[in-house]
Scaffold this motif. Structure first.
Motif, PDB file in Angstrom:
ATOM      1  N   VAL A  55      -2.157  47.606 -54.271  1.00 13.92           N
ATOM      2  CA  VAL A  55      -1.916  46.233 -53.878  1.00 13.92           C
ATOM      3  C   VAL A  55      -0.880  46.154 -52.752  1.00 13.92           C
ATOM      4  O   VAL A  55      -0.913  45.242 -51.948  1.00 13.92           O
ATOM      5  CB  VAL A  55      -1.489  45.426 -55.113  1.00 13.92           C
ATOM      6  N   ASP A  56       0.091  47.088 -52.683  1.00 12.08           N
ATOM      7  CA  ASP A  56       1.122  47.046 -51.646  1.00 12.08           C
ATOM      8  C   ASP A  56       0.541  47.039 -50.242  1.00 12.08           C
ATOM      9  O   ASP A  56       1.160  46.522 -49.314  1.00 12.08           O
ATOM     10  CB  ASP A  56       2.083  48.225 -51.792  1.00 12.08           C
ATOM     11  N   PHE A  57      -0.644  47.606 -50.076  1.00 12.28           N
ATOM     12  CA  PHE A  57      -1.290  47.624 -48.777  1.00 12.28           C
ATOM     13  C   PHE A  57      -1.595  46.215 -48.290  1.00 12.28           C
ATOM     14  O   PHE A  57      -1.557  45.936 -47.099  1.00 12.28           O
ATOM     15  CB  PHE A  57      -2.582  48.459 -48.869  1.00 12.28           C
ATOM     16  N   TRP A  58      -1.857  45.293 -49.212  1.00  8.28           N
ATOM     17  CA  TRP A  58      -2.241  43.930 -48.865  1.00  8.28           C
ATOM     18  C   TRP A  58      -1.068  42.950 -48.833  1.00  8.28           C
ATOM     19  O   TRP A  58      -1.206  41.829 -48.375  1.00  8.28           O
ATOM     20  CB  TRP A  58      -3.287  43.412 -49.855  1.00  8.28           C
ATOM     21  N   VAL A  59       0.080  43.364 -49.321  1.00  8.62           N
ATOM     22  CA  VAL A  59       1.232  42.470 -49.394  1.00  8.62           C
ATOM     23  C   VAL A  59       2.158  42.740 -48.205  1.00  8.62           C
ATOM     24  O   VAL A  59       2.546  43.869 -47.949  1.00  8.62           O
ATOM     25  CB  VAL A  59       2.003  42.689 -50.718  1.00  8.62           C
ATOM     26  N   ILE A  60       2.490  41.684 -47.487  1.00  6.66           N
ATOM     27  CA  ILE A  60       3.404  41.795 -46.350  1.00  6.66           C
ATOM     28  C   ILE A  60       4.711  41.111 -46.736  1.00  6.66           C
ATOM     29  O   ILE A  60       4.732  39.909 -46.975  1.00  6.66           O
ATOM     30  CB  ILE A  60       2.814  41.106 -45.095  1.00  6.66           C
ATOM     31  N   PRO A  61       5.821  41.868 -46.815  1.00  5.68           N
ATOM     32  CA  PRO A  61       7.099  41.224 -47.138  1.00  5.68           C
ATOM     33  C   PRO A  61       7.605  40.402 -45.954  1.00  5.68           C
ATOM     34  O   PRO A  61       7.587  40.864 -44.823  1.00  5.68           O
ATOM     35  CB  PRO A  61       8.037  42.394 -47.431  1.00  5.68           C
ATOM     36  N   ILE A  62       8.004  39.178 -46.233  1.00  6.64           N
ATOM     37  CA  ILE A  62       8.526  38.301 -45.181  1.00  6.64           C
ATOM     38  C   ILE A  62       9.760  37.574 -45.714  1.00  6.64           C
ATOM     39  O   ILE A  62       9.966  37.489 -46.916  1.00  6.64           O
ATOM     40  CB  ILE A  62       7.484  37.264 -44.704  1.00  6.64           C
ATOM     41  N   ILE A  63      10.561  37.071 -44.801  1.00  2.00           N
ATOM     42  CA  ILE A  63      11.652  36.185 -45.191  1.00  2.00           C
ATOM     43  C   ILE A  63      11.542  34.933 -44.332  1.00  2.00           C
ATOM     44  O   ILE A  63      11.022  34.964 -43.219  1.00  2.00           O
ATOM     45  CB  ILE A  63      13.050  36.809 -44.999  1.00  2.00           C
ATOM     46  N   GLN A  64      12.018  33.838 -44.875  1.00  2.00           N
ATOM     47  CA  GLN A  64      12.163  32.649 -44.053  1.00  2.00           C
ATOM     48  C   GLN A  64      13.614  32.663 -43.619  1.00  2.00           C
ATOM     49  O   GLN A  64      14.528  32.547 -44.436  1.00  2.00           O
ATOM     50  CB  GLN A  64      11.859  31.383 -44.841  1.00  2.00           C
ATOM     51  N   GLY A  65      13.822  32.902 -42.347  1.00  2.42           N
ATOM     52  CA  GLY A  65      15.185  33.012 -41.875  1.00  2.42           C
ATOM     53  C   GLY A  65      15.260  33.329 -40.403  1.00  2.42           C
ATOM     54  O   GLY A  65      14.345  33.017 -39.638  1.00  2.42           O
ATOM     55  N   PHE A  66      16.353  33.980 -40.048  1.00  2.00           N
ATOM     56  CA  PHE A  66      16.639  34.254 -38.648  1.00  2.00           C
ATOM     57  C   PHE A  66      17.410  35.562 -38.565  1.00  2.00           C
ATOM     58  O   PHE A  66      18.292  35.823 -39.385  1.00  2.00           O
ATOM     59  CB  PHE A  66      17.499  33.120 -38.071  1.00  2.00           C
ATOM     60  N   VAL A  67      17.071  36.383 -37.585  1.00  2.00           N
ATOM     61  CA  VAL A  67      17.798  37.626 -37.335  1.00  2.00           C
ATOM     62  C   VAL A  67      17.995  37.774 -35.836  1.00  2.00           C
ATOM     63  O   VAL A  67      17.048  37.602 -35.067  1.00  2.00           O
ATOM     64  CB  VAL A  67      17.028  38.863 -37.860  1.00  2.00           C
ATOM     65  N   GLN A  68      19.218  38.058 -35.423  1.00  2.00           N
ATOM     66  CA  GLN A  68      19.490  38.374 -34.027  1.00  2.00           C
ATOM     67  C   GLN A  68      20.573  39.442 -33.981  1.00  2.00           C
ATOM     68  O   GLN A  68      21.576  39.344 -34.683  1.00  2.00           O
ATOM     69  CB  GLN A  68      19.945  37.149 -33.237  1.00  2.00           C
ATOM     70  N   VAL A  69      20.342  40.470 -33.169  1.00  2.00           N
ATOM     71  CA  VAL A  69      21.301  41.559 -32.998  1.00  2.00           C
ATOM     72  C   VAL A  69      21.569  41.695 -31.508  1.00  2.00           C
ATOM     73  O   VAL A  69      20.630  41.767 -30.716  1.00  2.00           O
ATOM     74  CB  VAL A  69      20.748  42.889 -33.561  1.00  2.00           C
ATOM     75  N   GLU A  70      22.836  41.695 -31.139  1.00  2.00           N
ATOM     76  CA  GLU A  70      23.218  41.799 -29.732  1.00  2.00           C
ATOM     77  C   GLU A  70      24.292  42.866 -29.572  1.00  2.00           C
ATOM     78  O   GLU A  70      25.202  42.963 -30.385  1.00  2.00           O
ATOM     79  CB  GLU A  70      23.783  40.472 -29.208  1.00  2.00           C
ATOM     80  N   GLU A  71      24.195  43.623 -28.491  1.00  2.00           N
ATOM     81  CA  GLU A  71      25.252  44.553 -28.136  1.00  2.00           C
ATOM     82  C   GLU A  71      26.102  43.879 -27.069  1.00  2.00           C
ATOM     83  O   GLU A  71      25.582  43.389 -26.070  1.00  2.00           O
ATOM     84  CB  GLU A  71      24.678  45.868 -27.610  1.00  2.00           C
ATOM     85  N   LEU A  72      27.402  43.849 -27.302  1.00  2.00           N
ATOM     86  CA  LEU A  72      28.305  43.136 -26.400  1.00  2.00           C
ATOM     87  C   LEU A  72      29.381  44.073 -25.868  1.00  2.00           C
ATOM     88  O   LEU A  72      29.719  45.071 -26.491  1.00  2.00           O
ATOM     89  CB  LEU A  72      28.973  41.981 -27.141  1.00  2.00           C
ATOM     90  N   VAL A  73      29.919  43.719 -24.707  1.00  2.00           N
ATOM     91  CA  VAL A  73      31.007  44.464 -24.092  1.00  2.00           C
ATOM     92  C   VAL A  73      32.146  43.491 -23.848  1.00  2.00           C
ATOM     93  O   VAL A  73      31.933  42.389 -23.339  1.00  2.00           O
ATOM     94  CB  VAL A  73      30.565  45.094 -22.750  1.00  2.00           C
ATOM     95  N   VAL A  74      33.339  43.905 -24.211  1.00  2.00           N
ATOM     96  CA  VAL A  74      34.514  43.089 -23.927  1.00  2.00           C
ATOM     97  C   VAL A  74      35.076  43.562 -22.599  1.00  2.00           C
ATOM     98  O   VAL A  74      35.396  44.738 -22.430  1.00  2.00           O
ATOM     99  CB  VAL A  74      35.582  43.230 -25.024  1.00  2.00           C
ATOM    100  N   ASN A  75      35.162  42.652 -21.654  1.00  2.00           N
ATOM    101  CA  ASN A  75      35.676  42.978 -20.337  1.00  2.00           C
ATOM    102  C   ASN A  75      37.129  42.555 -20.276  1.00  2.00           C
ATOM    103  O   ASN A  75      37.450  41.374 -20.311  1.00  2.00           O
ATOM    104  CB  ASN A  75      34.855  42.251 -19.267  1.00  2.00           C
ATOM    105  N   TYR A  76      38.016  43.523 -20.161  1.00  2.00           N
ATOM    106  CA  TYR A  76      39.446  43.243 -20.127  1.00  2.00           C
ATOM    107  C   TYR A  76      39.989  43.171 -18.711  1.00  2.00           C
ATOM    108  O   TYR A  76      41.182  43.259 -18.501  1.00  2.00           O
ATOM    109  CB  TYR A  76      40.212  44.320 -20.899  1.00  2.00           C
ATOM    110  N   ASN A  77      39.135  43.045 -17.722  1.00  2.00           N
ATOM    111  CA  ASN A  77      39.621  42.952 -16.338  1.00  2.00           C
ATOM    112  C   ASN A  77      40.553  41.764 -16.195  1.00  2.00           C
ATOM    113  O   ASN A  77      40.361  40.727 -16.811  1.00  2.00           O
ATOM    114  CB  ASN A  77      38.445  42.790 -15.360  1.00  2.00           C
TER     115      ASN A  77
END
Length: 188
Positions: free
Chosen positions: A1-23
């Motif tokens: 049955v796992d083949f037919w089931v798709i896990p989902i969430i109702q939500g939001f995901v965002q991943v960002e790489e940031l740099v702090v500029n100390y100039n």
């Protein structure tokens, strides 16, 4: 049955790489069209970047339209519950801050669809306490300690909900809960 089931969430995901500029440049210099763009330089040459992630997950229990789903149920689930986690990864350390939100965990409702209908309390203090306690026992098992920030209008139509909420917190009397009432309706 796992083949037919798709896990989902109702939500939001965002991943960002940031740099702090100390100039040492002013905001005006950085935003001026005459200033040529400079390479991003960070004081920390070893780990000049950090990663920020924001993850929000909405519960499948008691999800529903506003004014149709309110309060707590007999399993301790509150309406429109959302858990939001902010993660920061820097210098091989990961920091996490979790915030939850949901309907006030008492039995209440609002009838109709018109704007801001009057709320009604549907059960008394004694009848509500086991379900209120069930909600917070689940919360405290997951998070150990919690700060409750009550945002309902403390003087208007929602006053009855805020008063009922506070009474339940006082009856529950758990040292791992801190209750703060913040009426942003007065401050804005």
């Amino acid at each position: 049955v796992d083949f037919w089931v798709i896990p989902i969430i109702q939500g939001f995901v965002q991943v960002e790489e940031l740099v702090v500029n100390y100039n040492e440049t002013s905001d005006e210099e950085r935003s001026s069209p005459e200033t040529p763009p400079k390479d991003v330089i960070c004081v920390d040459d070893i780990h000049p970047r950090f990663t920020v992630a924001l993850i929000s997950r909405r519960s499948r229990h008691r999800a529903g339209m506003r004014y149709k789903r309110r309060g707590v149920d007999t399993d301790g689930h509150v309406a429109n519950y959302v858990e939001t986690e902010q993660l920061i990864h820097v210098h091989s350390h990961t920091l996490s801050f979790v915030q939850t939100r949901g309907s006030v965990p008492v039995f209440w409702s609002q009838a109709g669809y018109r704007y801001n209908p009057r709320p009604r309390i549907e059960k008394g203090q004694k009848d509500t306490m086991p379900y209120f306690a069930a909600h917070f026992e689940k919360q405290l098992k997951l998070y150990t300690k919690q700060v409750i920030i009550n945002l309902v209008d403390q003087n208007g139509r929602e006053k009855i909900i805020g008063d009922t909420f506070l009474k339940q917190v006082l009856l529950y009397n758990n040292p791992n809960l801190t209750y703060v009432s913040f009426d942003f309706h007065e401050h804005w």
